[in-house]
Design a protein around this motif. Structure first.
Motif, mmCIF file in Angstrom:
data_model
loop_
_atom_site.group_PDB
_atom_site.id
_atom_site.type_symbol
_atom_site.label_atom_id
_atom_site.label_comp_id
_atom_site.label_asym_id
_atom_site.label_seq_id
_atom_site.Cartn_x
_atom_site.Cartn_y
_atom_site.Cartn_z
ATOM 1 N N LEU A 1 0.839 -1.204 0.000
ATOM 2 C CA LEU A 1 0.000 0.000 0.000
ATOM 3 C C LEU A 1 0.872 1.251 0.000
ATOM 4 C CD1 LEU A 1 -2.751 1.448 0.141
ATOM 5 C CD2 LEU A 1 -2.614 1.224 2.632
ATOM 6 N N GLU A 2 1.940 1.248 0.784
ATOM 7 C CA GLU A 2 2.850 2.394 0.818
ATOM 8 C C GLU A 2 3.461 2.645 -0.550
ATOM 9 O OE1 GLU A 2 5.824 2.076 3.874
ATOM 10 O OE2 GLU A 2 4.310 1.788 5.429
ATOM 11 N N ASN A 3 3.989 1.609 -1.157
ATOM 12 C CA ASN A 3 4.627 1.763 -2.470
ATOM 13 C C ASN A 3 3.643 2.217 -3.531
ATOM 14 O OD1 ASN A 3 7.449 1.187 -2.138
ATOM 15 N ND2 ASN A 3 6.885 -0.923 -1.714
ATOM 16 N N LEU A 4 2.456 1.644 -3.536
ATOM 17 C CA LEU A 4 1.460 2.037 -4.525
ATOM 18 C C LEU A 4 1.028 3.490 -4.302
ATOM 19 C CD1 LEU A 4 -0.282 1.359 -6.956
ATOM 20 C CD2 LEU A 4 -1.937 0.294 -5.399
ATOM 21 N N SER A 5 0.853 3.890 -3.063
ATOM 22 C CA SER A 5 0.468 5.269 -2.754
ATOM 23 C C SER A 5 1.542 6.256 -3.188
ATOM 24 C CB SER A 5 0.197 5.419 -1.251
ATOM 25 O OG SER A 5 -0.879 4.607 -0.851
ATOM 26 N N PHE A 6 2.790 5.945 -2.898
ATOM 27 C CA PHE A 6 3.883 6.832 -3.311
ATOM 28 C C PHE A 6 4.032 6.864 -4.835
ATOM 29 C CE2 PHE A 6 5.462 6.649 1.133
ATOM 30 C CZ PHE A 6 5.574 8.018 1.337
ATOM 31 N N TYR A 7 3.824 5.739 -5.480
ATOM 32 C CA TYR A 7 3.846 5.701 -6.949
ATOM 33 C C TYR A 7 2.786 6.647 -7.519
ATOM 34 C CZ TYR A 7 2.798 3.754 -11.602
ATOM 35 O OH TYR A 7 2.531 3.585 -12.943
ATOM 36 N N LEU A 8 1.581 6.558 -6.993
ATOM 37 C CA LEU A 8 0.486 7.398 -7.493
ATOM 38 C C LEU A 8 0.755 8.880 -7.250
ATOM 39 C CD1 LEU A 8 -2.530 5.183 -6.368
ATOM 40 C CD2 LEU A 8 -1.618 5.440 -8.689
ATOM 41 N N ILE A 9 1.295 9.214 -6.091
ATOM 42 C CA ILE A 9 1.563 10.622 -5.799
ATOM 43 C C ILE A 9 2.710 11.140 -6.662
ATOM 44 C CG2 ILE A 9 3.185 10.523 -3.857
ATOM 45 C CD1 ILE A 9 0.090 12.718 -3.971
ATOM 46 N N GLY B 1 3.181 7.012 -21.307
ATOM 47 C CA GLY B 1 3.530 8.429 -21.371
ATOM 48 C C GLY B 1 4.977 8.664 -21.756
ATOM 49 N N PRO B 2 5.307 9.913 -22.063
ATOM 50 C CA PRO B 2 6.681 10.240 -22.450
ATOM 51 C C PRO B 2 7.660 10.209 -21.266
ATOM 52 C CG PRO B 2 5.344 12.229 -22.389
ATOM 53 C CD PRO B 2 4.421 11.074 -22.136
ATOM 54 N N LEU B 3 7.173 10.444 -20.054
ATOM 55 C CA LEU B 3 8.028 10.406 -18.865
ATOM 56 C C LEU B 3 7.842 9.072 -18.143
ATOM 57 C CD1 LEU B 3 7.381 14.020 -17.532
ATOM 58 C CD2 LEU B 3 9.454 13.168 -18.638
ATOM 59 N N MET B 4 8.767 8.175 -18.371
ATOM 60 C CA MET B 4 8.636 6.819 -17.842
ATOM 61 C C MET B 4 9.455 6.588 -16.563
ATOM 62 S SD MET B 4 6.650 5.115 -19.930
ATOM 63 C CE MET B 4 7.078 3.416 -19.657
ATOM 64 N N VAL B 5 10.111 7.592 -16.053
ATOM 65 C CA VAL B 5 11.011 7.421 -14.909
ATOM 66 C C VAL B 5 10.285 6.863 -13.694
ATOM 67 C CG1 VAL B 5 12.558 8.624 -13.320
ATOM 68 C CG2 VAL B 5 12.540 9.236 -15.731
ATOM 69 N N THR B 6 9.148 7.446 -13.355
ATOM 70 C CA THR B 6 8.396 6.973 -12.186
ATOM 71 C C THR B 6 7.894 5.556 -12.406
ATOM 72 O OG1 THR B 6 7.736 9.240 -11.670
ATOM 73 C CG2 THR B 6 6.457 7.492 -10.654
ATOM 74 N N TYR B 7 7.372 5.293 -13.592
ATOM 75 C CA TYR B 7 6.878 3.954 -13.918
ATOM 76 C C TYR B 7 7.996 2.922 -13.768
ATOM 77 C CZ TYR B 7 4.635 0.140 -16.438
ATOM 78 O OH TYR B 7 4.105 -1.071 -16.775
#
Length: 129
Positions: free
Chosen positions: A26-34, A101-107
Motif C-alpha cells: 500500500l505504501e509503495n502504490l500510494s507513493f507511486y500514485l503521488i 507516457g513520455p516520462l517513464m522514470v516513475t513507472y
C-alpha cells in the motif's frame, strides 16, 4: 531563526499512511500514485493534503481493501470519501496511462522489486460509487 516551508504531499502522505495502518505494498502504490502527480500540471489545482489522501484512497481501491476510506483516515486527513472523488479520478487517469507516457522514470522506478513492482498491478476500471 525560523524556516517556513509549504508542506508537500510527501509530508501528508507519511501521516496518512500511519492512519491507514499500511503495509509495504500500500505504501509503495500510494507513493507511486503521488509521484505520477508531480509532473502533471492538472494536479496543481489540488491541495497537497488532498493529493496525498486521494492517492491513498486510489491505492486502497486498487488493492481491493475495504472499506476504501476508513473512519480513522477520515479523522486524520479531514476529508470525507466524497471530497476525494475529483482528485482520485484524476490520479486514476494518470495511473492508467503511466506505462505509455513520455516520462517513464516513475513507472520504471516502481517496476523494481524493492518497490513491490506496483506498476504491474492493474488499475481499477473506475472508483467505487
Amino acid at each position: 531563526m525560523f524556516r517556513l516551508n509549504i508542506p508537500t504531499p510527501y509530508v501528508f502522505m507519511l501521516r496518512f499512511l500511519k492512519a491507514a495502518q499500511s503495509d509495504r505494498k500500500l505504501e509503495n502504490l500510494s507513493f507511486y500514485l503521488i509521484e505520477l502527480c508531480l509532473v502533471k500540471y492538472e494536479a496543481l489545482s489540488f491541495k497537497a493534503s488532498l493529493l496525498a489522501a486521494s492517492a491513498i484512497y486510489v491505492a486502497r481501491c486498487t488493492l481491493h481493501m475495504t472499506p476504501a476510506w476508513t473512519p480513522l483516515l477520515c479523522k486524520h486527513a479531514h476529508y470525507e470519501e466524497s471530497q476525494l472523488r475529483a482528485c482520485a479520478n484524476m490520479i486514476l487517469k494518470f495511473q492508467k496511462v503511466a506505462s505509455t507516457g513520455p516520462l517513464m522514470v516513475t513507472y520504471e522506478k516502481y517496476a523494481h522489486p524493492e518497490h513491490s513492482r506496483v506498476t504491474e498491478i492493474t488499475p481499477i476500471e473506475k472508483l467505487p460509487q
